[in-house]
Design a protein around this motif. Structure first.
Motif, PDB file in Angstrom:
ATOM      1  N   ALA A  58       8.712  -0.050   5.399  1.00  0.00           N
ATOM      2  CA  ALA A  58       8.374   1.017   6.135  1.00  0.00           C
ATOM      3  C   ALA A  58       8.533   0.318   7.988  1.00  0.00           C
ATOM      4  O   ALA A  58       7.734  -0.658   7.848  1.00  0.00           O
ATOM      5  N   ALA A  90       0.392   4.649   0.383  1.00  0.00           N
ATOM      6  CA  ALA A  90       1.985   4.888   1.497  1.00  0.00           C
ATOM      7  C   ALA A  90       0.668   3.464   2.301  1.00  0.00           C
ATOM      8  O   ALA A  90       0.869   2.726   1.881  1.00  0.00           O
ATOM      9  N   SER A 115       5.022  -0.852   8.771  1.00  0.00           N
ATOM     10  CA  SER A 115       4.751  -2.364   8.728  1.00  0.00           C
ATOM     11  C   SER A 115       4.719  -3.263  10.014  1.00  0.00           C
ATOM     12  O   SER A 115       3.803  -4.244  10.367  1.00  0.00           O
TER      13      SER A 115
END
Length: 312
Positions: free
Chosen positions: A72, A114, A75
């Motif tokens: 991600a 998510a 992140s």
């Protein structure tokens, strides 16, 4: 032009004092103070260690869960911000990092939809969180609200407050908050800017050098001046170089969005290219913006030098 989007609450908008806290934290780290060991406030958590490192530990200190994934991009943006902000608490909060790819059962148990997802765990319960990439200023505001809620819990349940053990590093206790400062912050939380302004002014009348009151009053002024501003309209007005008011309003919006250097540069540029009343208006405006920052802020020192150069 800087993003004019404003923080999610009036208190977050006024709390330019987060810059002051960050500067103080940096100074403590540089002098080897308690926060120099901020790595102790960050732990990697797995399914095997979750109960001990998160649930059990949350009974005495708030745990901020960073549920992240190497897949991600968000992140990669958010995790360093969380590490910085939580590390500066000196152990008053702990960042627990969970790689959801390596520990999928944790994500399933917490119903994570998510990543990145951030959850605050206290007393074994998820109490607040967010599911998006936030800028550092907003993360600080969220953490401030969490820590305030934890403190309110301990005030209502004094027996639940953990007793320091021998060898623990206790954060130094500061003086009790001034009643007018507390009243101002409560008024801001309630959206009553007039009451907040009055409380700050009372405090400054008693203690003219109080930095928190000075910054708070300047922050209230920023919000009042921009309350009815349409950022899109301000953007359009900037096309007219003669519209000085648009430049000053744009600077106010930049300050509230956290673009402090851009705000100072904008108004000082107006000082450079104007004269007479317009120049004096811009000069007074930037001096008012200076009041919203702590005296030791490096952006303030830089802007003061630039203003001096523009004037003389």
């Amino acid at each position: 032009m800087a993003d004019f989007s404003r923080p999610g609450s009036l208190y977050g908008a006024v709390d330019l004092g987060a810059r002051k806290q960050a500067l103080e934290a940096q100074a403590r780290r540089e002098t080897g103070g308690p926060q120099a060991a901020s790595s102790a406030s960050i732990v990697d958590v797995t399914e095997e260690t979750f109960t001990t490192d998160v649930i059990d530990r949350s009974m005495t200190v708030p745990i901020v869960l960073d549920l992240w994934s190497p897949r991600a991009p968000g992140s990669a943006q958010l995790s360093p911000v969380l590490e910085k902000v939580i590390g500066e608490t000196g152990g008053r909060a702990v960042l627990a990092k969970v790689n959801v790819d390596a520990s999928p059962q944790i994500a399933q148990a917490l119903r994570v939809q998510a990543v990145p997802t951030v959850l605050a765990i206290f007393q074994g319960q998820a109490v607040t969180g967010f599911q998006q990439v936030l800028p550092e200023q907003e993360v600080r505001r969220w953490l401030d609200e969490l820590m305030a809620a934890v403190e309110q819990f301990y005030e209502a349940n004094p027996d639940a407050r953990p007793t320091p053990q021998a060898g623990d590093q206790e954060a130094p206790e500061g003086p009790l908050a001034d009643p007018d400062l507390v009243a101002a912050e409560q008024a801001i939380d309630e959206g009553d800017l007039d009451a907040a302004q009055a409380a700050y002014e009372r405090l400054l009348a008693r203690a003219p050098g109080n930095e928190d009151a000075r910054m708070g009053l300047a922050g209230v002024g920023l919000i009042k001046r921009t309350a009815d501003a349409d950022p899109a309209d301000v953007q359009r007005r900037l096309a007219d170089p003669a519209d000085i008011d648009a430049q000053l309003l744009a600077a106010d919006l930049e300050m509230l969005s956290g673009a402090v250097d851009e705000a100072f540069d904008r108004v000082i540029a107006v000082v450079r290219r104007t004269s007479g009343d317009e120049r004096d208006k811009a000069r007074r405006h930037v001096l008012g913006l200076f009041e919203a920052l702590p005296a030791e802020d490096p952006s303030l020192a830089k802007a003061r030098r630039a203003l001096s150069s523009a004037l003389f």
